[in-house]
Scaffold this motif. Sequence first.
Motif, mmCIF file in Angstrom:
data_model
loop_
_atom_site.group_PDB
_atom_site.id
_atom_site.type_symbol
_atom_site.label_atom_id
_atom_site.label_comp_id
_atom_site.label_asym_id
_atom_site.label_seq_id
_atom_site.Cartn_x
_atom_site.Cartn_y
_atom_site.Cartn_z
ATOM 1 N N GLY A 132 0.801 -1.227 0.000
ATOM 2 C CA GLY A 132 0.000 0.000 0.000
ATOM 3 C C GLY A 132 0.829 1.268 0.000
ATOM 4 O O GLY A 132 0.423 2.284 -0.585
ATOM 5 N N ASP A 133 1.978 1.248 0.668
ATOM 6 C CA ASP A 133 2.823 2.446 0.669
ATOM 7 C C ASP A 133 4.137 2.217 -0.062
ATOM 8 O O ASP A 133 5.135 2.907 0.187
ATOM 9 N N SER A 134 4.136 1.255 -1.001
ATOM 10 C CA SER A 134 5.306 0.960 -1.843
ATOM 11 C C SER A 134 6.543 0.617 -1.023
ATOM 12 O O SER A 134 7.644 1.062 -1.318
ATOM 13 N N TYR A 135 6.330 -0.139 0.053
ATOM 14 C CA TYR A 135 7.424 -0.624 0.892
ATOM 15 C C TYR A 135 8.241 0.510 1.502
ATOM 16 O O TYR A 135 9.471 0.436 1.604
ATOM 17 N N ALA A 136 7.566 1.543 1.937
ATOM 18 C CA ALA A 136 8.249 2.703 2.509
ATOM 19 C C ALA A 136 9.048 2.338 3.756
ATOM 20 O O ALA A 136 10.172 2.820 3.952
ATOM 21 N N THR A 137 8.490 1.503 4.619
ATOM 22 C CA THR A 137 9.191 1.127 5.850
ATOM 23 C C THR A 137 10.422 0.285 5.544
ATOM 24 O O THR A 137 11.493 0.480 6.136
ATOM 25 N N GLU A 138 10.300 -0.647 4.617
ATOM 26 C CA GLU A 138 11.434 -1.496 4.238
ATOM 27 C C GLU A 138 12.535 -0.667 3.584
ATOM 28 O O GLU A 138 13.725 -0.856 3.873
ATOM 29 N N LYS A 139 12.143 0.258 2.719
ATOM 30 C CA LYS A 139 13.127 1.133 2.091
ATOM 31 C C LYS A 139 13.793 2.034 3.127
ATOM 32 O O LYS A 139 14.986 2.320 3.041
ATOM 33 N N GLY A 140 13.016 2.457 4.116
ATOM 34 C CA GLY A 140 13.564 3.290 5.177
ATOM 35 C C GLY A 140 14.610 2.547 5.994
ATOM 36 O O GLY A 140 15.649 3.106 6.343
ATOM 37 N N LEU A 141 14.340 1.275 6.304
ATOM 38 C CA LEU A 141 15.315 0.482 7.055
ATOM 39 C C LEU A 141 16.571 0.259 6.229
ATOM 40 O O LEU A 141 17.691 0.309 6.760
ATOM 41 N N PHE A 142 16.417 0.036 4.940
ATOM 42 C CA PHE A 142 17.581 -0.156 4.079
ATOM 43 C C PHE A 142 18.440 1.105 4.042
ATOM 44 O O PHE A 142 19.671 1.032 4.179
ATOM 45 N N ARG A 143 17.809 2.271 3.864
ATOM 46 C CA ARG A 143 18.578 3.531 3.867
ATOM 47 C C ARG A 143 19.254 3.746 5.208
ATOM 48 O O ARG A 143 20.409 4.194 5.281
ATOM 49 N N GLN A 144 18.544 3.436 6.269
ATOM 50 C CA GLN A 144 19.109 3.581 7.601
ATOM 51 C C GLN A 144 20.317 2.668 7.787
ATOM 52 O O GLN A 144 21.288 3.037 8.458
ATOM 53 N N SER A 145 20.285 1.474 7.187
ATOM 54 C CA SER A 145 21.392 0.534 7.330
ATOM 55 C C SER A 145 22.670 1.075 6.691
ATOM 56 O O SER A 145 23.776 0.773 7.148
ATOM 57 N N LEU A 146 22.536 1.861 5.637
ATOM 58 C CA LEU A 146 23.715 2.449 5.002
ATOM 59 C C LEU A 146 24.398 3.435 5.932
ATOM 60 O O LEU A 146 25.624 3.420 6.095
ATOM 61 N N TRP A 147 23.626 4.293 6.557
ATOM 62 C CA TRP A 147 24.182 5.263 7.500
ATOM 63 C C TRP A 147 24.672 4.584 8.771
ATOM 64 O O TRP A 147 25.648 5.025 9.386
ATOM 65 N N TYR A 148 24.020 3.510 9.156
ATOM 66 C CA TYR A 148 24.359 2.791 10.384
ATOM 67 C C TYR A 148 25.833 2.387 10.395
ATOM 68 O O TYR A 148 26.570 2.655 11.351
ATOM 69 N N LEU A 149 26.262 1.730 9.334
ATOM 70 C CA LEU A 149 27.634 1.228 9.292
ATOM 71 C C LEU A 149 28.635 2.378 9.173
ATOM 72 O O LEU A 149 29.665 2.392 9.855
ATOM 73 N N PHE A 150 28.334 3.331 8.304
ATOM 74 C CA PHE A 150 29.235 4.469 8.106
ATOM 75 C C PHE A 150 29.450 5.239 9.405
ATOM 76 O O PHE A 150 30.580 5.601 9.759
ATOM 77 N N LEU A 151 28.382 5.487 10.154
ATOM 78 C CA LEU A 151 28.490 6.269 11.377
ATOM 79 C C LEU A 151 29.203 5.507 12.486
ATOM 80 O O LEU A 151 29.930 6.101 13.291
ATOM 81 N N HIS A 152 29.019 4.196 12.555
ATOM 82 C CA HIS A 152 29.743 3.419 13.562
ATOM 83 C C HIS A 152 31.249 3.482 13.323
ATOM 84 O O HIS A 152 32.033 3.732 14.249
ATOM 85 N N PHE A 153 31.657 3.272 12.088
ATOM 86 C CA PHE A 153 33.090 3.315 11.800
ATOM 87 C C PHE A 153 33.625 4.743 11.842
ATOM 88 O O PHE A 153 34.785 4.972 12.206
#
Length: 311
Positions: A273-294
């Motif tokens: 219904g929302d074109s997988y907005a939550t899943e896409k949001g988690l994926f984008r968040q995962s990119l920043w997650y690793l970069f910010l930890h390192f």
Amino acid sequence: MSDLSASETRGYEPTLGDYFALLKPRVMSLVVFTALVGLLVAPVSMHPVEAAIAILCIAVGAGASGALNMWWDADIDAAMRRTAKRPIPSGRVAPGEALGLGLALSGFSVVLLGLAANWMAAAILAFTIFFYAVVYSMWLKRSTPQNIVIGGAAGAFPPLLGWVCATGSMSVEAWLMFALIFMWTPPHFWALALFVKTDYGDAGVPMLTETHGRRVTRIHVLGYTLLLVPVAVAIGFTSIGGPLYLALSVVLNARFLWGAVQVWRRDEGAAEGDSYATEKGLFRQSLWYLFLHFGALLAEASLAPFGLGGW
């Protein structure tokens, strides 16, 4: 393996950009960054020239892995919309040229790293290339839905490799950096698989979404996130951590865990219904997650000489 032949590329002269695309530069950038952090946070400093050569070798080795992967996976890439324009399936580069480039760069990077840093680091780089090109690409990717989990080890070696370049040995800190990327990889890629579902099915890749269903995939995303959180936070209590890293990690992991919970709670009707907005949001968040930890680990190491970083 692809059945493309050199004749299909006749009439088009590959450019430097085509060959560079074989090296998967976006993946290479993450490899270089995490390897550099591993090298810089190590307790032993390398000469700047030797350090630069070591990072170059790791980057070239990562590129070699990418070229070998594209050579072997050309048939899969041709069947997937997001990869169909890669150099081999699009006919810009012949498969044999990609194979030759990958093998040549593999040998060059391993030998030069051994000479510039140490032979333990060279052996790990050689194993990493072999693991990604042979164990993951040729075996796991096409045979098991756990391909992302086991194959994630290849992408997790760079910070450990950077550490070994500097120290010539391994440590708890190095293995925790390895574990951070290793545990991050499954929720990162399965979040992607949830909203590019048709690509993997069309290519015949046994991604978890295709073999066990989308509900199971959502459960796995949450499960691996729960395993990831303690690893990420634990680094904050080691010699390479500190209050800055720990505070940032707690915030990032709280957000990432909440995102995984939201993905787990969703049904397909709501997702479509929302074109997988939550899943896409988690994926984008995962990119920043690793970069910010390192990035936080690098900041701790940079502040340490001034008495501001670390414990």
